[in-house]
Design a protein around this motif. Structure first.
Motif, PDB file in Angstrom:
ATOM      1  N   CYS A   1      -3.633  12.023   2.599  1.00  0.00           N
ATOM      2  CA  CYS A   1      -4.532  11.041   1.975  1.00  0.00           C
ATOM      3  C   CYS A   1      -5.786  11.712   1.399  1.00  0.00           C
ATOM      4  N   ASN A   2      -6.126  11.368   0.157  1.00  0.00           N
ATOM      5  CA  ASN A   2      -7.361  11.879  -0.455  1.00  0.00           C
ATOM      6  C   ASN A   2      -8.365  10.769  -0.737  1.00  0.00           C
ATOM      7  N   ALA A   3      -8.122   9.620  -0.069  1.00  0.00           N
ATOM      8  CA  ALA A   3      -9.042   8.474  -0.187  1.00  0.00           C
ATOM      9  C   ALA A   3      -9.261   8.059  -1.642  1.00  0.00           C
ATOM     10  N   CYS A   4      -8.168   8.047  -2.419  1.00  0.00           N
ATOM     11  CA  CYS A   4      -8.288   7.690  -3.836  1.00  0.00           C
ATOM     12  C   CYS A   4      -8.586   6.215  -4.035  1.00  0.00           C
ATOM     13  N   GLY A   5      -8.189   5.371  -3.076  1.00  0.00           N
ATOM     14  CA  GLY A   5      -8.516   3.959  -3.147  1.00  0.00           C
ATOM     15  C   GLY A   5      -7.469   3.072  -3.774  1.00  0.00           C
ATOM     16  N   VAL A   6      -6.323   3.632  -4.156  1.00  0.00           N
ATOM     17  CA  VAL A   6      -5.267   2.824  -4.760  1.00  0.00           C
ATOM     18  C   VAL A   6      -4.753   1.772  -3.774  1.00  0.00           C
ATOM     19  N   CYS A   7      -4.624   2.159  -2.519  1.00  0.00           N
ATOM     20  CA  CYS A   7      -4.160   1.205  -1.503  1.00  0.00           C
ATOM     21  C   CYS A   7      -5.132   0.041  -1.359  1.00  0.00           C
TER      22      CYS A   7
ATOM     23  N   LYS B   1       6.109   3.882   6.839  1.00  0.00           N
ATOM     24  CA  LYS B   1       6.468   2.933   7.895  1.00  0.00           C
ATOM     25  C   LYS B   1       6.755   3.692   9.179  1.00  0.00           C
ATOM     26  N   ASN B   2       6.136   3.254  10.277  1.00  0.00           N
ATOM     27  CA  ASN B   2       6.346   3.943  11.549  1.00  0.00           C
ATOM     28  C   ASN B   2       7.463   3.296  12.356  1.00  0.00           C
ATOM     29  N   LYS B   3       7.660   3.779  13.579  1.00  0.00           N
ATOM     30  CA  LYS B   3       8.753   3.300  14.416  1.00  0.00           C
ATOM     31  C   LYS B   3       8.523   1.890  14.956  1.00  0.00           C
ATOM     32  N   TYR B   4       7.297   1.375  14.797  1.00  0.00           N
ATOM     33  CA  TYR B   4       7.003   0.005  15.228  1.00  0.00           C
ATOM     34  C   TYR B   4       7.239  -1.003  14.106  1.00  0.00           C
ATOM     35  N   GLY B   5       7.504  -0.492  12.906  1.00  0.00           N
ATOM     36  CA  GLY B   5       7.659  -1.378  11.755  1.00  0.00           C
ATOM     37  C   GLY B   5       6.344  -1.640  11.044  1.00  0.00           C
ATOM     38  N   GLY B   6       5.268  -0.976  11.494  1.00  0.00           N
ATOM     39  CA  GLY B   6       3.973  -1.087  10.824  1.00  0.00           C
ATOM     40  C   GLY B   6       3.799   0.074   9.856  1.00  0.00           C
ATOM     41  N   PHE B   7       2.568   0.247   9.376  1.00  0.00           N
ATOM     42  CA  PHE B   7       2.325   1.320   8.406  1.00  0.00           C
ATOM     43  C   PHE B   7       1.211   2.245   8.880  1.00  0.00           C
ATOM     44  N   VAL B   8       1.394   3.520   8.583  1.00  0.00           N
ATOM     45  CA  VAL B   8       0.511   4.568   9.067  1.00  0.00           C
ATOM     46  C   VAL B   8       0.057   5.429   7.892  1.00  0.00           C
ATOM     47  N   VAL B   9      -1.189   5.880   7.954  1.00  0.00           N
ATOM     48  CA  VAL B   9      -1.733   6.762   6.923  1.00  0.00           C
ATOM     49  C   VAL B   9      -1.692   8.203   7.423  1.00  0.00           C
ATOM     50  N   ASP B  10      -1.003   9.059   6.687  1.00  0.00           N
ATOM     51  CA  ASP B  10      -0.983  10.479   6.999  1.00  0.00           C
ATOM     52  C   ASP B  10      -2.256  11.072   6.400  1.00  0.00           C
ATOM     53  N   ARG B  11      -3.232  11.303   7.247  1.00  0.00           N
ATOM     54  CA  ARG B  11      -4.541  11.737   6.744  1.00  0.00           C
ATOM     55  C   ARG B  11      -4.518  13.140   6.164  1.00  0.00           C
ATOM     56  N   ALA B  12      -3.476  13.905   6.474  1.00  0.00           N
ATOM     57  CA  ALA B  12      -3.350  15.234   5.882  1.00  0.00           C
ATOM     58  C   ALA B  12      -2.987  15.137   4.397  1.00  0.00           C
TER      59      ALA B  12
ATOM     60  N   CYS C   1       0.823  -1.212   0.000  1.00  0.00           N
ATOM     61  CA  CYS C   1       0.000   0.000   0.000  1.00  0.00           C
ATOM     62  C   CYS C   1       0.855   1.259   0.000  1.00  0.00           C
ATOM     63  N   ALA C   2       1.946   1.225   0.765  1.00  0.00           N
ATOM     64  CA  ALA C   2       2.832   2.381   0.844  1.00  0.00           C
ATOM     65  C   ALA C   2       3.530   2.630  -0.490  1.00  0.00           C
ATOM     66  N   GLU C   3       3.928   1.556  -1.145  1.00  0.00           N
ATOM     67  CA  GLU C   3       4.604   1.687  -2.431  1.00  0.00           C
ATOM     68  C   GLU C   3       3.657   2.211  -3.506  1.00  0.00           C
ATOM     69  N   ALA C   4       2.386   1.806  -3.413  1.00  0.00           N
ATOM     70  CA  ALA C   4       1.425   2.166  -4.456  1.00  0.00           C
ATOM     71  C   ALA C   4       0.793   3.539  -4.254  1.00  0.00           C
ATOM     72  N   CYS C   5       0.801   4.051  -3.021  1.00  0.00           N
ATOM     73  CA  CYS C   5       0.109   5.318  -2.739  1.00  0.00           C
ATOM     74  C   CYS C   5       0.667   6.461  -3.588  1.00  0.00           C
ATOM     75  N   PRO C   6      -0.142   7.076  -4.432  1.00  0.00           N
ATOM     76  CA  PRO C   6       0.342   8.163  -5.305  1.00  0.00           C
ATOM     77  C   PRO C   6       0.640   9.455  -4.562  1.00  0.00           C
ATOM     78  N   ASN C   7       0.145   9.569  -3.330  1.00  0.00           N
ATOM     79  CA  ASN C   7       0.344  10.790  -2.549  1.00  0.00           C
ATOM     80  C   ASN C   7       1.401  10.643  -1.453  1.00  0.00           C
ATOM     81  N   SER C   8       2.051   9.484  -1.421  1.00  0.00           N
ATOM     82  CA  SER C   8       3.047   9.194  -0.364  1.00  0.00           C
ATOM     83  C   SER C   8       2.445   9.424   1.021  1.00  0.00           C
ATOM     84  N   ALA C   9       1.193   9.031   1.169  1.00  0.00           N
ATOM     85  CA  ALA C   9       0.484   9.255   2.429  1.00  0.00           C
ATOM     86  C   ALA C   9       0.624   8.091   3.400  1.00  0.00           C
ATOM     87  N   ILE C  10       1.190   6.993   2.940  1.00  0.00           N
ATOM     88  CA  ILE C  10       1.369   5.826   3.799  1.00  0.00           C
ATOM     89  C   ILE C  10       2.863   5.614   4.018  1.00  0.00           C
TER      90      ILE C  10
END
Length: 452
Positions: free
Chosen positions: A63-69, A50-61, A39-48
């Motif tokens: 994200c435009n909910a395009c649905g690619v992820c 990797k966080n400090k836990y090794g998981g993934f986070v969505v930067d809602r500022a 999802c992070a690789e595919a996001c066209p807005n670089s909104a996803i």
């Protein structure tokens, strides 16, 4: 990722507790996001990211909910509800604690355990007790350390250090610290144990000019020493180079290098440098500009051993091999400061602990110096704490998952009557646990550290 073991009965407690709704029940078993990062690789807005836990986070500022992820997710975990992306695991670990039958586990721990068992079955591992002479592969660093129990903050080591790699700051400026430098520099041997033999003294004033603490002066043709009150001990601090090598790595002109485990400096290669990155990366701040016209910087230890030799009475300076196995104490609050501050990106957060990549770690001790609960072992005498800060939940971006309330070690975040998450500044220590765990990047955190 986190997974469900064969113990899972599909109770669903993990589903209820998951702040990002990344867990669902499939055929009676809990199944969750596999944190593959597609999802992070595919996001066209670089909104996803990797966080400090090794998981993934969505930067809602962003994200435009395009649905690619959602379309990219290989396990159909991601979905968009009312403009909010859900189903991405932030690896907070809440699900593990929530499961009443201990059926949730960190996949990496399971993989490591199974790999070890497989290797043991092939007799390819060292069996307990069979090779006690072989130590574990800990990260190591060789440097000269200060024993705070023996050090009297006299400043003798600082005086004799040829590169300014030791910094002593006393609270008793102008008073004798018993460093004995005056005895060493007196050309006629007129000073012994802090007593001046006036018959021998020639008033050359060498002792006055060389006294590190400005405790000596001349009065009526006699040299005097300002001494502390009876029973008064010298207070202050001592900081010295850790020989971690960060300065050498940052040096763009190659003027600082680590040769055979020791720092070496060629000032001729430093003449044209304008950025001086080495000054900024030093974890204890000993690297600094020099007043000497023959060298631009000072504060790096060359392991000459002069400080060890000069500390001949207290024996507070010794050459040591420092080791760390990556373990921390149970005091760890998973705040994430260590992960944020690590210059080698060697630390990943876990619930109540951390994972350290010992192949990346260079034992610079920045993590230990900044750890708010002293959960990380430290040899450096320098310690930093949060001086002040600012923490704020952007409720327009908040997912209302309330994960921040669960990870905050100070219980400083509450939900108000309007359903907004609010930070209690009187309780907040600005540790960063909330901002590092937030799956929506909805928490703004700023902090400033100071030497304590």
């Amino acid at each position: 990722m986190f997974l469900s073991t064969n113990k899972c009965e599909g109770i669903g407690k993990c589903v209820e507790e998951c702040p990002t709704q990344a867990i669902r029940i499939i055929e009676g078993k809990a199944f969750s996001c596999i944190t593959c990062g597609a999802c992070a690789e595919a996001c066209p807005n670089s909104a996803i990211f990797k966080n400090k836990y090794g998981g993934f986070v969505v930067d809602r500022a962003k994200c435009n909910a395009c649905g690619v992820c959602e379309m990219t997710c290989p396990v159909n975990s991601i979905r968009i509800e009312e403009g909010v992306v859900k189903g991405i695991c932030a690896r907070c670990g809440i699900c593990v604690d929530a499961c009443p039958i201990n059926a949730r586990a960190d996949a990496q721990d399971v993989i490591d355990e199974r790999q070890l068992k497989f290797l043991e079955s092939l007799q390819l591992t060292i069996q307990p007790g069979s090779r006690d002479d072989i130590p574990e592969e800990n990260v190591k660093r060789v440097n000269i350390c200060t024993d705070p129990e023996k050090c009297t903050i006299c400043g003798r080591c600082e005086y004799y250090c040829p590169t300014g790699a030791i910094m002593v700051d006393t609270e008793s400026e102008g008073k004798c610290t018993d460093c004995r430098v005056c005895e060493d520099v007196c050309p006629v041997g007129a000073i012994k144990d802090g007593i001046i033999d006036e018959k021998k003294c020639t008033l050359c004033l060498k002792c006055v000019s060389e006294c590190p603490n400005n405790a000596m002066y001349i009065e009526d043709f006699n040299i005097k020493i300002r001494k502390p009150e009876k029973g008064e001990k010298t207070k202050g601090s001592i900081v010295s180079c850790l020989n971690c090598g960060l300065c050498a790595e940052a040096c763009t002109h190659g003027a600082l290098r680590v040769i055979d485990g020791k720092l070496r400096y060629d000032p001729t290669l430093c003449e044209d440098c304008t950025t001086m990155e080495c000054l900024d990366v030093c974890p204890v701040g000993t690297i600094r500009l020099s007043e000497d016209p023959d060298r631009r910087i000072k504060g790096f230890c060359v392991s000459c051993g002069k400080c060890v030799q000069s500390c001949d009475i207290n024996k507070a300076r010794t050459l040591k091999t420092v080791e760390w196995d990556g373990n921390v104490t149970e005091d760890c609050i998973s705040c994430g400061i260590c992960s944020e501050i690590c210059p080698k990106d060697a630390i990943t957060l876990k619930r109540g602990s951390i994972d350290v990549d010992l192949e990346k770690c260079i034992l610079c001790e920045k993590c230990a110096i900044h750890c708010p609960v002293n959960a990380i072992p430290r040899t450096a005498t320098l310690k930093k704490t949060v001086k002040e800060g600012f923490s704020f939940v952007q409720n327009d971006l908040c997912m209302k998952c309330k994960l921040c309330t669960k990870v905050c070690p100070e219980d400083a975040i509450k939900e108000d009557s309007d359903g907004r998450m609010v930070v209690d500044d009187s309780k907040c220590t600005y540790c960063g646990a909330c901002s590092n765990a937030c799956p929506a990047k909805a928490i703004i955190l700023e902090r400033e550290f100071e030497v304590s």
